[in-house]
Scaffold this motif. Structure first.
Motif, PDB file in Angstrom:
ATOM      1  N   VAL B  10      40.544  41.117  33.875  1.00  0.00           N
ATOM      2  CA  VAL B  10      39.887  39.833  34.180  1.00  0.00           C
ATOM      3  C   VAL B  10      38.879  40.004  35.310  1.00  0.00           C
ATOM      4  CG1 VAL B  10      40.276  37.521  35.107  1.00  0.00           C
ATOM      5  CG2 VAL B  10      41.730  38.376  33.302  1.00  0.00           C
ATOM      6  N   CYS B  11      39.274  40.819  36.320  1.00  0.00           N
ATOM      7  CA  CYS B  11      38.358  41.046  37.446  1.00  0.00           C
ATOM      8  C   CYS B  11      37.083  41.758  37.007  1.00  0.00           C
ATOM      9  CB  CYS B  11      39.052  41.895  38.530  1.00  0.00           C
ATOM     10  SG  CYS B  11      40.170  40.905  39.534  1.00  0.00           S
ATOM     11  N   VAL B  12      37.269  42.768  36.156  1.00  0.00           N
ATOM     12  CA  VAL B  12      36.085  43.497  35.656  1.00  0.00           C
ATOM     13  C   VAL B  12      35.193  42.561  34.875  1.00  0.00           C
ATOM     14  CG1 VAL B  12      35.359  45.241  33.986  1.00  0.00           C
ATOM     15  CG2 VAL B  12      37.125  45.783  35.649  1.00  0.00           C
ATOM     16  N   ALA B  13      35.833  41.733  34.055  1.00  0.00           N
ATOM     17  CA  ALA B  13      35.046  40.772  33.261  1.00  0.00           C
ATOM     18  C   ALA B  13      34.259  39.848  34.173  1.00  0.00           C
ATOM     19  CB  ALA B  13      35.978  39.972  32.348  1.00  0.00           C
ATOM     20  N   CYS B  14      34.935  39.362  35.228  1.00  0.00           N
ATOM     21  CA  CYS B  14      34.269  38.467  36.189  1.00  0.00           C
ATOM     22  C   CYS B  14      33.057  39.128  36.820  1.00  0.00           C
ATOM     23  CB  CYS B  14      35.240  38.090  37.306  1.00  0.00           C
ATOM     24  SG  CYS B  14      36.028  36.509  37.017  1.00  0.00           S
ATOM     25  N   LEU B  15      33.269  40.371  37.246  1.00  0.00           N
ATOM     26  CA  LEU B  15      32.197  41.090  37.933  1.00  0.00           C
ATOM     27  C   LEU B  15      31.001  41.283  37.014  1.00  0.00           C
ATOM     28  CD1 LEU B  15      32.403  42.061  40.840  1.00  0.00           C
ATOM     29  CD2 LEU B  15      32.557  44.391  39.976  1.00  0.00           C
ATOM     30  N   LEU B  16      31.303  41.709  35.774  1.00  0.00           N
ATOM     31  CA  LEU B  16      30.223  41.915  34.822  1.00  0.00           C
ATOM     32  C   LEU B  16      29.508  40.610  34.528  1.00  0.00           C
ATOM     33  CD1 LEU B  16      32.019  44.436  32.499  1.00  0.00           C
ATOM     34  CD2 LEU B  16      29.986  44.879  33.836  1.00  0.00           C
ATOM     35  N   LEU B  17      30.304  39.539  34.518  1.00  0.00           N
ATOM     36  CA  LEU B  17      29.745  38.210  34.296  1.00  0.00           C
ATOM     37  C   LEU B  17      28.745  37.867  35.379  1.00  0.00           C
ATOM     38  CD1 LEU B  17      30.631  36.654  31.891  1.00  0.00           C
ATOM     39  CD2 LEU B  17      32.093  35.271  33.332  1.00  0.00           C
ATOM     40  N   CYS B  18      29.165  38.180  36.653  1.00  0.00           N
ATOM     41  CA  CYS B  18      28.280  37.898  37.780  1.00  0.00           C
ATOM     42  C   CYS B  18      26.981  38.667  37.640  1.00  0.00           C
ATOM     43  CB  CYS B  18      28.944  38.301  39.099  1.00  0.00           C
ATOM     44  SG  CYS B  18      30.293  37.212  39.532  1.00  0.00           S
ATOM     45  N   VAL B  19      27.144  39.954  37.282  1.00  0.00           N
ATOM     46  CA  VAL B  19      25.956  40.808  37.171  1.00  0.00           C
ATOM     47  C   VAL B  19      25.019  40.278  36.099  1.00  0.00           C
ATOM     48  CG1 VAL B  19      25.210  43.083  36.408  1.00  0.00           C
ATOM     49  CG2 VAL B  19      27.021  42.886  38.094  1.00  0.00           C
ATOM     50  N   SER B  20      25.590  39.888  34.986  1.00  0.00           N
ATOM     51  CA  SER B  20      24.719  39.398  33.915  1.00  0.00           C
ATOM     52  C   SER B  20      24.152  38.033  34.243  1.00  0.00           C
ATOM     53  CB  SER B  20      25.488  39.327  32.602  1.00  0.00           C
ATOM     54  OG  SER B  20      26.314  38.189  32.613  1.00  0.00           O
ATOM     55  N   ALA B  21      24.910  37.262  35.006  1.00  0.00           N
ATOM     56  CA  ALA B  21      24.461  35.903  35.314  1.00  0.00           C
ATOM     57  C   ALA B  21      23.248  35.911  36.239  1.00  0.00           C
ATOM     58  CB  ALA B  21      25.594  35.110  35.952  1.00  0.00           C
ATOM     59  N   ILE B  22      22.991  37.049  36.879  1.00  0.00           N
ATOM     60  CA  ILE B  22      21.823  37.128  37.758  1.00  0.00           C
ATOM     61  C   ILE B  22      20.555  36.922  36.954  1.00  0.00           C
ATOM     62  CG2 ILE B  22      20.425  38.767  39.093  1.00  0.00           C
ATOM     63  CD1 ILE B  22      23.001  39.764  40.341  1.00  0.00           C
ATOM     64  N   SER B  23      20.561  37.432  35.728  1.00  0.00           N
ATOM     65  CA  SER B  23      19.374  37.223  34.918  1.00  0.00           C
ATOM     66  C   SER B  23      19.556  36.034  33.982  1.00  0.00           C
ATOM     67  CB  SER B  23      19.074  38.484  34.118  1.00  0.00           C
ATOM     68  OG  SER B  23      20.243  38.838  33.405  1.00  0.00           O
ATOM     69  N   ALA B  24      20.442  35.097  34.388  1.00  0.00           N
ATOM     70  CA  ALA B  24      20.789  34.017  33.466  1.00  0.00           C
ATOM     71  C   ALA B  24      19.710  32.963  33.328  1.00  0.00           C
ATOM     72  CB  ALA B  24      22.088  33.359  33.897  1.00  0.00           C
ATOM     73  N   PHE B  25      18.840  32.798  34.336  1.00  0.00           N
ATOM     74  CA  PHE B  25      17.839  31.759  34.169  1.00  0.00           C
ATOM     75  C   PHE B  25      16.651  32.294  33.399  1.00  0.00           C
ATOM     76  CE2 PHE B  25      16.646  27.514  35.181  1.00  0.00           C
ATOM     77  CZ  PHE B  25      15.282  27.526  35.047  1.00  0.00           C
ATOM     78  N   SER B  26      16.868  32.645  32.159  1.00  0.00           N
ATOM     79  CA  SER B  26      15.724  32.911  31.293  1.00  0.00           C
ATOM     80  C   SER B  26      15.877  31.978  30.113  1.00  0.00           C
ATOM     81  CB  SER B  26      15.717  34.364  30.850  1.00  0.00           C
ATOM     82  OG  SER B  26      16.862  34.632  30.090  1.00  0.00           O
ATOM     83  N   GLN B  27      14.793  31.488  29.628  1.00  0.00           N
ATOM     84  CA  GLN B  27      14.847  30.480  28.590  1.00  0.00           C
ATOM     85  C   GLN B  27      15.398  31.075  27.305  1.00  0.00           C
ATOM     86  OE1 GLN B  27      11.053  29.067  27.519  1.00  0.00           O
ATOM     87  NE2 GLN B  27      11.723  26.968  27.339  1.00  0.00           N
ATOM     88  N   SER B  28      16.144  30.292  26.593  1.00  0.00           N
ATOM     89  CA  SER B  28      16.571  30.716  25.274  1.00  0.00           C
ATOM     90  C   SER B  28      15.323  30.859  24.429  1.00  0.00           C
ATOM     91  CB  SER B  28      17.501  29.687  24.668  1.00  0.00           C
ATOM     92  OG  SER B  28      16.781  28.517  24.417  1.00  0.00           O
ATOM     93  N   LEU B  29      15.431  31.555  23.344  1.00  0.00           N
ATOM     94  CA  LEU B  29      14.237  31.918  22.621  1.00  0.00           C
ATOM     95  C   LEU B  29      13.561  30.734  21.941  1.00  0.00           C
ATOM     96  CD1 LEU B  29      15.443  35.329  21.237  1.00  0.00           C
ATOM     97  CD2 LEU B  29      14.097  34.821  23.241  1.00  0.00           C
ATOM     98  N   ASP B  30      14.301  29.661  21.672  1.00  0.00           N
ATOM     99  CA  ASP B  30      13.687  28.487  21.072  1.00  0.00           C
ATOM    100  C   ASP B  30      14.005  27.287  21.940  1.00  0.00           C
ATOM    101  OD1 ASP B  30      15.249  29.812  18.231  1.00  0.00           O
ATOM    102  OD2 ASP B  30      13.190  30.144  18.843  1.00  0.00           O
ATOM    103  N   SER B  31      13.030  26.468  22.171  1.00  0.00           N
ATOM    104  CA  SER B  31      13.315  25.257  22.932  1.00  0.00           C
ATOM    105  C   SER B  31      12.353  24.171  22.499  1.00  0.00           C
ATOM    106  CB  SER B  31      13.181  25.504  24.423  1.00  0.00           C
ATOM    107  OG  SER B  31      11.874  25.881  24.720  1.00  0.00           O
TER     108      SER B  31
END
Lengths: 214, 225
Positions: B10-31
């Motif tokens: 769970v901790c590893v998942a959380c950490l990876l989540l944090c890392v990926s969430a850094i680039s989370a503010f990119s628009q979805s491909l269709d809007s």
């Protein structure tokens, strides 16, 4: 999980952006079925005259977010957020919801350049689901996760179709009502025309007879 | 022992989540966005694009008098790629270069009527999409029969993209329907208003006619005597 949200708006974004003036209010309309979640994220940048570019973010410059519901403009959310923010709401009635943004800045100095750049992204329905989170919570394998995503997509499509049926029904009722009214008004108009004509003639005739012209 | 393995996972998942969430503010491909354009105003939007990606923009005027608007799309170099004059709807697709594309909706030709405009942006080949869909790091447990699973994964991917397309088409149909509905509702109000006006005018005119004729004869009477 709160930490994840904190990291969510650190990087430069690739979202759609637009410029907003100081007192300007920009509104977007989202037409959604009921029980649909909407998540909006925005990021602001201010024009810096010295460097001639947009600064990443300005502390103290907040955006005021107002969300209105389809009937009688009931305000769901009317809150102030920081210069980078995220707002969420779930619709309880189907219809056109209005999301309005305006800056809360009262200091003219901050807006010397005149423009604030706002990056905006609005996610509706199943796009709001955070699949890595769901995988962790429900302990899913990759296949299970992908099937779950498909199920969510299909559910969203079904909801939209139901809403479409309801809107088409309203549309049909308005059309039929208009049709009926056109018919009744035309009949009433013709009737009134005839009555008025007859009344005019009779009145004038009796008038001329009274004045001994005829 | 098993419990601590779970916690670690769970901790590893959380950490990876944090890392990926850094680039989370990119628009979805269709809007898609729907907004109100006031009378006599121009609204512009910008979209940052990568090289060799594709941008498709589709727009429709949903409400407002003649249901038309001016539109133009400008590349990062300032070159106007597409223009539409007083169109009710339009679609433009471009192969992009690196930079910010600007597109504007212009309602300056209309002094009184505000327009409601719906537009949809479809981005492709942006490069970020593949990475954000890689969930291998967050899932738990393994699926058996790896060989056949690849085929299943492929099929699921295809189904997913088709469902995505369905959602896009639904958004488009929704825009069409909204436009037709707004048209009908304004028709309804127009019929009501003008019928009442017609009625009132007719009654007044007939009264005036009678009064005028009567007054005509009264004067004649006076001059005759």
């Amino acid at each position: 999980y709160g930490l994840m949200l904190l990291f969510a708006w650190l990087s430069p974004s690739q979202a759609l952006y637009f410029h907003i003036g100081e007192t300007e209010k920009k509104c977007f309309i989202e037409e959604i079925p009921d029980e649909t979640m909407v998540i909006g994220t925005y990021k602001t940048q201010l024009w810096d005259k010295q460097t001639g570019s947009f600064l990443p973010s300005t502390p103290g410059l907040g955006m005021h977010v107002e969300i209105k519901d389809p009937d009688a403009k009931v305000i769901i959310l009317s809150r102030q957020y920081g210069s980078d923010g995220r707002f969420t709401f779930t619709s309880h009635t189907p219809g056109e919801h209005q999301i309005c943004l305006h800056s809360n800045s009262t200091k003219m100095a901050l807006f010397a350049g005149g423009k604030l750049r706002v990056h905006l992204d609005i996610q509706v329905g199943e796009h709001t689901n955070n699949y890595p989170e769901i995988a962790a919570k429900d302990k899913l394998t990759e296949l299970q996760l992908r099937v779950r995503q498909l199920l969510d997509q299909v559910e969203q499509i079904q909801k939209e179709q139901n809403y479409q049926r309801y809107r088409e029904e309203r549309f049909r009722m308005t059309s039929e009502s208009t049709n009926q009214r056109v018919l009744w008004w035309s009949i009433a108009q013709t009737f009134i025309l005839i009555i008025t004509g007859i009344w005019q003639m009779r009145h004038l005739k009796s008038f001329f007879e009274a004045k001994k012209l005829v | 022992m098993r419990w601590s393995m779970e916690v670690l996972r769970v901790c590893v998942a959380c950490l990876l989540l944090c890392v990926s969430a850094i680039s989370a503010f990119s628009q979805s491909l269709d809007s898609d966005f729907t907004f109100t354009l006031p009378a006599g105003r121009k609204e512009c939007f910008f979209q940052t694009m990568k090289k060799d990606a594709s941008l498709e923009i589709e727009y429709q005027v949903l409400d407002g008098a003649s249901l038309d608007v001016d539109f133009y799309l400008q590349s990062p170099s300032g070159h106007v790629i597409a223009t539409d004059y007083r169109k009710s709807d339009g679609v433009h697709a471009v192969e992009t270069e690196e930079g910010d594309y600007m597109f504007c909706f212009d309602n300056t030709f209309s002094a009184v009527s505000e327009k409601v405009i719906f537009f949809e942006l479809i981005l492709d080949n942006m490069g970020d999409g593949e990475e954000s869909e890689d969930w291998k790091a967050y899932v738990q447990g393994a699926d058996l029969l790896d060989m056949k699973l690849e085929d299943i994964m492929d099929t699921i991917n295809r189904v997913k993209s088709r469902l995505g397309k369905s959602l896009q088409i639904q958004a488009l149909l929704r825009a069409f329907e909204a436009r037709d509905r707004n048209l009908q509702e304004s028709n309804y109000e127009r019929v009501n208003l003008w019928s009442c006006t017609n009625l009132v005018v007719m009654v007044i005119v007939s009264g005036v006619q009678v009064y005028l004729l009567r007054s005509l004869f009264d004067d004649k009477r006076k001059t005759c005597t």
